[in-house]
Design a protein around this motif. Structure first.
Motif, PDB file in Angstrom:
ATOM      1  N   HIS A  18     -23.072  37.489  72.107  1.00  0.00           N
ATOM      2  CA  HIS A  18     -23.207  36.286  70.730  1.00  0.00           C
ATOM      3  C   HIS A  18     -22.630  34.703  71.705  1.00  0.00           C
ATOM      4  O   HIS A  18     -22.435  34.432  72.481  1.00  0.00           O
ATOM      5  CB  HIS A  18     -21.848  37.079  70.488  1.00  0.00           C
ATOM      6  CG  HIS A  18     -21.749  35.673  68.741  1.00  0.00           C
ATOM      7  ND1 HIS A  18     -22.556  35.843  67.724  1.00  0.00           N
ATOM      8  CD2 HIS A  18     -21.187  35.211  68.855  1.00  0.00           C
ATOM      9  CE1 HIS A  18     -22.279  35.367  66.873  1.00  0.00           C
ATOM     10  NE2 HIS A  18     -21.326  33.820  67.477  1.00  0.00           N
ATOM     11  N   CYS A  75     -21.896  31.298  71.181  1.00  0.00           N
ATOM     12  CA  CYS A  75     -21.143  30.434  70.115  1.00  0.00           C
ATOM     13  C   CYS A  75     -21.304  28.971  70.255  1.00  0.00           C
ATOM     14  O   CYS A  75     -21.624  28.944  71.796  1.00  0.00           O
ATOM     15  CB  CYS A  75     -19.627  30.722  70.531  1.00  0.00           C
ATOM     16  SG  CYS A  75     -18.493  30.221  69.650  1.00  0.00           S
ATOM     17  N   ARG A  98     -16.234  26.874  70.841  1.00  0.00           N
ATOM     18  CA  ARG A  98     -16.069  26.835  71.635  1.00  0.00           C
ATOM     19  C   ARG A  98     -14.564  26.198  72.342  1.00  0.00           C
ATOM     20  O   ARG A  98     -13.459  25.980  72.326  1.00  0.00           O
ATOM     21  CB  ARG A  98     -16.548  27.221  73.281  1.00  0.00           C
ATOM     22  CG  ARG A  98     -17.390  28.415  72.730  1.00  0.00           C
ATOM     23  CD  ARG A  98     -18.585  28.762  73.913  1.00  0.00           C
ATOM     24  NE  ARG A  98     -18.104  29.339  74.753  1.00  0.00           N
ATOM     25  CZ  ARG A  98     -18.862  30.269  75.417  1.00  0.00           C
ATOM     26  NH1 ARG A  98     -19.382  31.268  75.203  1.00  0.00           N
ATOM     27  NH2 ARG A  98     -18.601  30.848  76.843  1.00  0.00           N
ATOM     28  N   SER A 121     -18.590  34.893  75.853  1.00  0.00           N
ATOM     29  CA  SER A 121     -18.724  35.056  74.334  1.00  0.00           C
ATOM     30  C   SER A 121     -19.222  36.766  73.538  1.00  0.00           C
ATOM     31  O   SER A 121     -20.452  36.983  73.923  1.00  0.00           O
ATOM     32  CB  SER A 121     -19.435  33.827  73.503  1.00  0.00           C
ATOM     33  OG  SER A 121     -19.442  33.820  71.891  1.00  0.00           O
ATOM     34  N   ALA A 140     -19.087  39.713  70.551  1.00  0.00           N
ATOM     35  CA  ALA A 140     -18.870  39.343  68.607  1.00  0.00           C
ATOM     36  C   ALA A 140     -18.999  41.495  68.333  1.00  0.00           C
ATOM     37  O   ALA A 140     -19.095  41.952  69.503  1.00  0.00           O
ATOM     38  CB  ALA A 140     -20.201  39.454  68.299  1.00  0.00           C
ATOM     39  N   TRP A 141     -17.928  41.597  67.692  1.00  0.00           N
ATOM     40  CA  TRP A 141     -17.751  43.373  67.310  1.00  0.00           C
ATOM     41  C   TRP A 141     -18.003  42.823  65.642  1.00  0.00           C
ATOM     42  O   TRP A 141     -17.506  41.844  64.096  1.00  0.00           O
ATOM     43  CB  TRP A 141     -16.172  43.279  67.508  1.00  0.00           C
ATOM     44  CG  TRP A 141     -16.181  43.473  69.060  1.00  0.00           C
ATOM     45  CD1 TRP A 141     -15.955  44.806  69.319  1.00  0.00           C
ATOM     46  CD2 TRP A 141     -15.979  42.652  69.833  1.00  0.00           C
ATOM     47  NE1 TRP A 141     -15.298  44.353  70.801  1.00  0.00           N
ATOM     48  CE2 TRP A 141     -15.713  42.631  70.883  1.00  0.00           C
ATOM     49  CE3 TRP A 141     -15.557  40.995  69.569  1.00  0.00           C
ATOM     50  CZ2 TRP A 141     -15.282  41.827  72.283  1.00  0.00           C
ATOM     51  CZ3 TRP A 141     -15.319  40.235  70.652  1.00  0.00           C
ATOM     52  CH2 TRP A 141     -15.257  41.034  71.628  1.00  0.00           C
ATOM     53  N   THR A 148     -14.588  33.400  65.697  1.00  0.00           N
ATOM     54  CA  THR A 148     -14.339  33.237  64.069  1.00  0.00           C
ATOM     55  C   THR A 148     -13.964  34.686  63.806  1.00  0.00           C
ATOM     56  O   THR A 148     -14.134  35.694  64.874  1.00  0.00           O
ATOM     57  CB  THR A 148     -16.075  32.993  64.027  1.00  0.00           C
ATOM     58  OG1 THR A 148     -16.131  34.061  64.241  1.00  0.00           O
ATOM     59  CG2 THR A 148     -16.153  31.503  64.190  1.00  0.00           C
ATOM     60  N   THR A 170     -16.764  41.075  60.903  1.00  0.00           N
ATOM     61  CA  THR A 170     -17.878  40.429  62.082  1.00  0.00           C
ATOM     62  C   THR A 170     -17.493  39.303  62.605  1.00  0.00           C
ATOM     63  O   THR A 170     -16.323  38.345  62.414  1.00  0.00           O
ATOM     64  CB  THR A 170     -18.694  39.532  61.520  1.00  0.00           C
ATOM     65  OG1 THR A 170     -19.700  41.180  60.381  1.00  0.00           O
ATOM     66  CG2 THR A 170     -19.561  39.482  62.739  1.00  0.00           C
ATOM     67  N   THR A 171     -16.591  39.789  63.864  1.00  0.00           N
ATOM     68  CA  THR A 171     -15.757  38.988  64.681  1.00  0.00           C
ATOM     69  C   THR A 171     -16.319  38.817  65.971  1.00  0.00           C
ATOM     70  O   THR A 171     -16.903  39.062  66.700  1.00  0.00           O
ATOM     71  CB  THR A 171     -14.711  39.937  65.011  1.00  0.00           C
ATOM     72  OG1 THR A 171     -13.563  39.583  63.668  1.00  0.00           O
ATOM     73  CG2 THR A 171     -13.778  38.665  65.763  1.00  0.00           C
ATOM     74  N   CYS A 172     -16.314  37.308  66.658  1.00  0.00           N
ATOM     75  CA  CYS A 172     -16.332  36.651  67.638  1.00  0.00           C
ATOM     76  C   CYS A 172     -15.872  36.278  67.955  1.00  0.00           C
ATOM     77  O   CYS A 172     -13.845  35.795  67.871  1.00  0.00           O
ATOM     78  CB  CYS A 172     -17.954  35.505  67.174  1.00  0.00           C
ATOM     79  SG  CYS A 172     -17.904  34.975  69.237  1.00  0.00           S
TER      80      CYS A 172
END
Length: 257
Positions: A26, A28, A33, A60, A62-63, A84, A130-132
Motif C-alpha cells: 500500500h 502511504c 507516515r 506500508s 493494507a488489510w 489509518t 480498511t486499514t493501513c
C-alpha cells in the motif's frame, strides 16, 4: 436521551473495501507516515529527519475489513504502527470464546518481537475497516535501536511499564467493580476515538458489542449490559447498534474512580 447520533458525514462514509487478501502492499504518503510515527511515544521528540530515517526501515501494508494483521500463536517477528483505520486485538478465553482486549487506532504501536521476550503473538489483531499500517521486522528494529539510543532507553522503560501495568490490571480485576471498569473503559475509548456530537457529548463510533466490552473489562456480557442500561437510564451515556455517546464525562469519571 435516545435516537441516532448525528456525526460528521466524513466519519460515516464507508471506505471501498480491498480484496480480502491479507497484507496488500500500500502506498502511504511520506507526510502521513511521518505524522503517525511522531505520534508513537517511543519516537516522541525525534526530528523530522530522524523520523524519516526510521520510516526507511518500514514497509506500508493494507488489510481489508475483518482481515487478520497477525494471528495468536504466530512467531513474533514484526512491530506495527497504525497509519489509518482501526483494528481490534482479540484473545481466546478458556471457554473458547474470542474476546476483545483492545481497540487500535492511528499512532498505536502494537505487535511483538521475540527479541523483546515474546516468542509468539499472544492475541489476534483483526482490521475493523480498511486499514493501513507500517511494519518493521526484528533486524530493522535492532538497527533503529542502534541508531537512536533514546528509543532504546524508551523500549526498556516501556517493558518495565508493561510489567507494572500487568500487575495493576490483575489487581483492578479483583478489586474494582464492574461499573468502575466499564466507566474507565468508556472514558479511555472516548479520549482515543471520541468525536464531537451534535447536541453535546462525545461520540464513540465503534461497533462494540456487550461481549466486546466484557472482554475489555474482564467481566461478563450480562454484567456489562446491566451497567450500560443503568448509565443510559441515568443520562450518563447513550448508545446504539454501532455507537456509544458519553453525555456526562464528569459523572463517568467519578464512577470510574
Amino acid at each position: 436521551m435516545t435516537g441516532s447520533p448525528t456525526p460528521d458525514r466524513s466519519t460515516t462514509r464507508r471506505r471501498v473495501p480491498l480484496r480480502t487478501t491479507c497484507a496488500q502492499p500500500h502506498h502511504c504518503s511520506a507526510s502521513v507516515r511521518r505524522k503517525v510515527l511522531g505520534q508513537v511515544p517511543l519516537f516522541e521528540g525525534l526530528s523530522p529527519d530522524e523520523l524519516l530515517g526510521i520510516d526507511r526501515h518500514m514497509v506500508s501494508l493494507a488489510w481489508a475489513e475483518d482481515d487478520p494483521l497477525y494471528t495468536a500463536g504466530e512467531p513474533a517477528e514484526h512491530l506495527y504502527v497504525m497509519a489509518t483505520g482501526r483494528a481490534k486485538a482479540v484473545r481466546t478465553a478458556s471457554t473458547g470464546q474470542d474476546v476483545v482486549v483492545d481497540i487500535l487506532g492511528p499512532g498505536d504501536l502494537f505487535g511483538a518481537l521475540h527479541t523483546l521476550g515474546q516468542p509468539t503473538h499472544s492475541e489476534t489483531v483483526r482490521a475493523m475497516e480498511t486499514t493501513c499500517a507500517l511494519r518493521i521486522g526484528t533486524d530493522a528494529f535492532r538497527r533503529v535501536l542502534t541508531e537512536h539510543p533514546r528509543v532504546a532507553l524508551r523500549v526498556l522503560d516501556d517493558t518495565a511499564a508493561l510489567l507494572s501495568r500487568a500487575r495493576s490490571d490483575v489487581t483492578a480485576q479483583s478489586t474494582a467493580t464492574v461499573t468502575q471498569r466499564v466507566a474507565a473503559t468508556l472514558l479511555r475509548l472516548a479520549e482515543k476515538f471520541g468525536q464531537g456530537r451534535a447536541g453535546g457529548g462525545t461520540l464513540i463510533q465503534l461497533p462494540l458489542s456487550r461481549a466486546d466490552l466484557a472482554g475489555m473489562t474482564g467481566s461478563t456480557p450480562e454484567s456489562v449490559s446491566r451497567v450500560m442500561s443503568r448509565l443510559r437510564k441515568d443520562g450518563v451515556i447513550d448508545s446504539g447498534r454501532r455507537w456509544t455517546a458519553v453525555l456526562d464525562p464528569d459523572r463517568l469519571a467519578a464512577l470510574s474512580d
